[in-house]
Write a protein that holds these residues in place. Structure first.
Motif, PDB file in Angstrom:
ATOM      1  N   ILE A 282       0.864  -1.193   0.000  1.00 58.97           N
ATOM      2  CA  ILE A 282       0.000   0.000   0.000  1.00 58.97           C
ATOM      3  C   ILE A 282       0.903   1.247   0.000  1.00 58.97           C
ATOM      4  N   MET A 283       1.918   1.193   0.873  1.00 62.01           N
ATOM      5  CA  MET A 283       2.800   2.350   1.021  1.00 62.01           C
ATOM      6  C   MET A 283       3.682   2.572  -0.210  1.00 62.01           C
TER       7      MET A 283
ATOM      8  N   GLU B  43      -0.668   9.455   4.240  1.00 66.17           N
ATOM      9  CA  GLU B  43      -0.370  10.112   5.530  1.00 66.17           C
ATOM     10  C   GLU B  43      -1.525   9.979   6.522  1.00 66.17           C
ATOM     11  N   GLN B  44      -2.693   9.598   6.036  1.00 74.18           N
ATOM     12  CA  GLN B  44      -3.866   9.521   6.934  1.00 74.18           C
ATOM     13  C   GLN B  44      -4.040   8.147   7.569  1.00 74.18           C
TER      14      GLN B  44
ATOM     15  N   ALA C  39     -16.780   8.620   5.104  1.00 71.09           N
ATOM     16  CA  ALA C  39     -16.794   9.158   3.737  1.00 71.09           C
ATOM     17  C   ALA C  39     -15.384   9.411   3.223  1.00 71.09           C
ATOM     18  N   VAL C  40     -15.173   9.018   1.962  1.00 69.10           N
ATOM     19  CA  VAL C  40     -13.953   9.410   1.255  1.00 69.10           C
ATOM     20  C   VAL C  40     -14.346  10.654   0.467  1.00 69.10           C
ATOM     21  N   ALA C  41     -13.718  11.777   0.787  1.00 67.85           N
ATOM     22  CA  ALA C  41     -14.151  13.048   0.194  1.00 67.85           C
ATOM     23  C   ALA C  41     -12.958  13.805  -0.378  1.00 67.85           C
TER      24      ALA C  41
ATOM     25  N   VAL D  68      -7.356   4.074  -2.122  1.00 72.34           N
ATOM     26  CA  VAL D  68      -6.268   3.967  -1.138  1.00 72.34           C
ATOM     27  C   VAL D  68      -6.777   3.986   0.315  1.00 72.34           C
ATOM     28  N   PRO D  69      -7.656   4.947   0.702  1.00 75.81           N
ATOM     29  CA  PRO D  69      -8.151   4.882   2.091  1.00 75.81           C
ATOM     30  C   PRO D  69      -8.888   3.577   2.387  1.00 75.81           C
ATOM     31  N   LEU D  70      -9.526   3.002   1.375  1.00 77.80           N
ATOM     32  CA  LEU D  70     -10.273   1.757   1.605  1.00 77.80           C
ATOM     33  C   LEU D  70      -9.303   0.583   1.829  1.00 77.80           C
ATOM     34  N   GLN D  71      -8.189   0.590   1.130  1.00 77.63           N
ATOM     35  CA  GLN D  71      -7.156  -0.439   1.357  1.00 77.63           C
ATOM     36  C   GLN D  71      -6.620  -0.318   2.795  1.00 77.63           C
TER      37      GLN D  71
END
Ligand code: G6P
Length: 625
Positions: free
Chosen positions: A273-274, A466-467, A562-564, A595-598
């Motif tokens: 992922i990174m 970074e999140q 939410a992905v926003a 990416v946030p979902l992974q």
């Protein structure tokens, strides 16, 4: 899925075999086994569970000394994961010699063969199809292992990659393939044979890749046969199963050991992922010509005219690659204005598909070995389609069997849950769509704008990465929930399905992904207080509609993640947790929004205490239909 490794050379084979098996662990397996040609004959060891159990067994028994050996990780197909069913399997020749075999694939006619061999007096110990092959080779052996393997393979139907030992030929391994991958590494005075390059790269980058119906005989032994002091003579030859000699090209593996090691990370999945910013950079490298404002895809140049004139694209794939293919369908229609559809390869091949003239079939696959995807490709080719591969694994079967293709170049992917390969697949499908779009209807200005944004993508992905800690905290708050929904629209609908798949695969939490509007037609009945519902709610043509869907869930007590888009302050009044992605054109959004979902799926699995890189029941590369 099952893995094969074999070694013949000056070193003690058992430790190399165990090391090789460990490198194959990521493929998914339930048992393992080893056979070594020792001075006292062939010794076989098997264990259920992890390779380290096998390793301990070898160390404690200490009888596995020998220079030629084969080993296997098994992912059960015929017969459960028991010690008896684990490979290697053995057979006794008429002269009392032992044959040992490891096998990937499925022998389709194993039932009549089993009966034939039972009538001949062979006694079966397992329920596997592989044991049939061991006994058949033994039955046909008359002093030449290569010949016996060739004749046995002429009698079998199905798919196989095999490596075989015989105690009458102690410095030899005979290997063969049809429909399952097999590679031979040519090292110093030694050969390493494996179903996957990751078991070879520690020893050599020089390899030969076997084609279907080819048999290779690998010999390495002390010339004077006096002792272990050498000099070692090595010799290999390749034939077909009909004993026609084949000249083999030696090629170089395109990755190094470091890329398949953890490098300080706890899990391959997180490492991969990174790695995504770098993976995208590598995928785009040399493919964007800013001066001319165009995409350069050397692999397609020979077919460019046919592709531009294509009347229809059919994309076939499985798993995560299928979700990337769905995005490809949107991209090809949106950017290149060519009708496209994406299908599960396993369905496509059996539904008597109509292939009109001017059809291009794209097979999308990380491994390039998925049996269903390969079969769909054959089906499309047989019906006259031009075939393209969008593949990561260089030299894999799909890459060799397509008319042309574009490699992902994202580096080896070890984590069973595919991440960087997905982003690479979408990036390549975007490049193909822009390549064709530029030659069809897209203006120079629009193409240049997409290319500019593509180049900025790696840095944008870094901002999402970074999140990770923030995402983890949000996941912690709903980690006890056993049902999740993932919703999106347009380009982000396939992303929603991919997000749900990631969560299922490694955290074993039930999750469904679907178009946000579809929720009202049934799944809304599932929503109760606190149920986590993940929305991809980025700025774009359907933003307001997605907000309405969020309202519908909130009204029923659902917990909104939410992905926003960065800077969207409005979203906070609707969502319990927000993960942001930089602003980018809609067709390019999936490479960011996934990416946030992974990351979410990764943290959920770790929080639930699961082995992220070895999810239960899953295989990295599914080479059976
Ligand atoms: C398996 C893997 C998935 C992968 C799918 C297709 O199910 O676990 O991660 O997406 O196969 O694999 P491919 O190599 O064709 O992309």
């Amino acid at each position: 899925m099952c893995g094969i490794v074999g070694y013949v050379g000056p070193k003690q084979s058992s430790s190399l075999l165990i090391e090789g098996l460990k490198r194959l662990e990521y493929r998914g397996y339930d048992s393992s086994g080893i056979a070594v040609n020792t001075p006292q004959g062939i010794k076989v060891g098997k264990a259920i569970g992890r390779v380290r159990v096998m390793e301990e067994f070898i160390q404690t028994t200490g009888v596995f000394e020998g220079h030629a050996g084969i080993a296997h990780t098994r992912w059960a197909t015929h017969g459960g994961p028991t010690q008896a069913n684990a490979h290697p399997h053995t057979g006794k020749t008429k002269t009392g010699h032992t044959i040992a075999i490891v096998h990937n694939g499925i022998i389709e006619n194993y039932i009549p063969l089993r009966k034939y061999l039972t009538d001949k007096g062979h006694v079966f110990e397992s329920e596997t199809d592989a044991e049939v092959l061991a006994k058949l080779i033994a039955e046909l052996y008359d002093g030449d292992l290569e010949k016996a393997v060739q004749s046995a393979l002429r009698d079998v139907r199905g798919a196989y990659a095999i490596a075989v030992l015989c105690d009458n030929e102690p410095h030899t391994i005979v290997a063969a393939r049809k429909g399952s991958p097999l590679i031979v590494g040519i090292a110093d005075s030694a050969y390493v044979v494996a179903s996957d390059a990751s078991a070879i790269i520690a020893h050599t980058s020089q390899v030969i890749t076997l084609d279907d119906y080819q048999v290779v005989r690998l010999c390495a032994g002390v010339k004077d046969k006096v002792g272990d002091g050498g000099p070692w003579a090595v010799d290999f030859r390749t034939t077909t199963i009909d004993n026609v000699c084949v000249t083999q090209e030696v090629t170089k593996l395109e990755f190094d050991l470091e890329q398949i090691e953890l490098g300080g990370y706890k899990h391959f999945m997180f490492k991969e992922i990174m790695e995504q910013p770098e993976a995208i950079r590598n995928c785009l490298r040399g493919r964007i010509d800013h001066r001319e404002g165009r995409v350069v895809l050397g692999g397609l140049s020979g077919l460019a005219r046919d592709l531009v004139r294509a009347r229809r694209f059919i994309i076939s794939a499985q798993g995560t690659a299928y979700h990337a293919g769905m995005i490809g369908e949107y991209l090809l229609e949106d950017l290149a204005k060519i009708p496209a559809r994406c299908e599960y390869a396993s369905e496509f091949r059996y539904r008597n598909p109509i292939i009109e003239e001017g059809t291009v079939a794209i097979a999308v696959s990380q491994s390039g070995e998925t049996a269903d995807t390969l079969a769909a490709l054959h089906e499309a080719k047989d019906r006259g389609a031009i075939s393209l591969g969008v593949v990561n694994s260089v030299g894999s079967t799909i890459s060799r069997e397509t008319d042309a293709g574009v490699y992902l170049h994202v580096g080896p992917e070890i984590g069973v849950a595919s991440t960087k390969a997905f982003v690479g697949q979408v990036a390549v499908l975007t490049l193909i769509s822009l390549y064709l779009g530029k030659r069809r209807f897209l203006s120079d200005e629009v193409v240049r704008s997409y290319l500019k944004q593509l180049e900025a993508l790696p840095d944008m992905v870094s901002r999402v990465l970074e999140q990770s800690d923030h995402i983890k905290k949000c996941v912690e708050q709903c980690i006890d929930r056993d049902n999740w929904l993932f919703l999106g629209r347009g380009y982000n609908y396939p992303v929603a399905i991919e997000g749900a798949l990631k969560l299922k695969e490694i955290s074993y939490i039930h999750a469904e992904g679907m178009p946000a509007a579809e929720m009202k037609h049934g799944p809304i009945a599932l929503i109760d207080k606190g149920m986590p519902v993940v929305f991809v709610a980025t700025k774009g043509s359907q933003y307001e509609k997605v907000i309405s869907n969020i309202e519908e869930v909130r009204a029923r007590g659902g917990r909104i993640l939410a992905v926003a888009t960065e800077g969207d302050d409005n979203i906070h009044q609707y969502a319990d947790a927000v993960f942001t992605v930089p602003d980018i054109a809609e067709p390019l959004q999936p490479m960011l929004t996934v990416v946030p979902l992974q990351i979410l799926a990764y943290h959920a699995a770790v929080l639930r205490g699961h082995d992220v890189d070895k999810p239960r029941n899953l295989a990295k590369s599914v080479t059976v239909e």
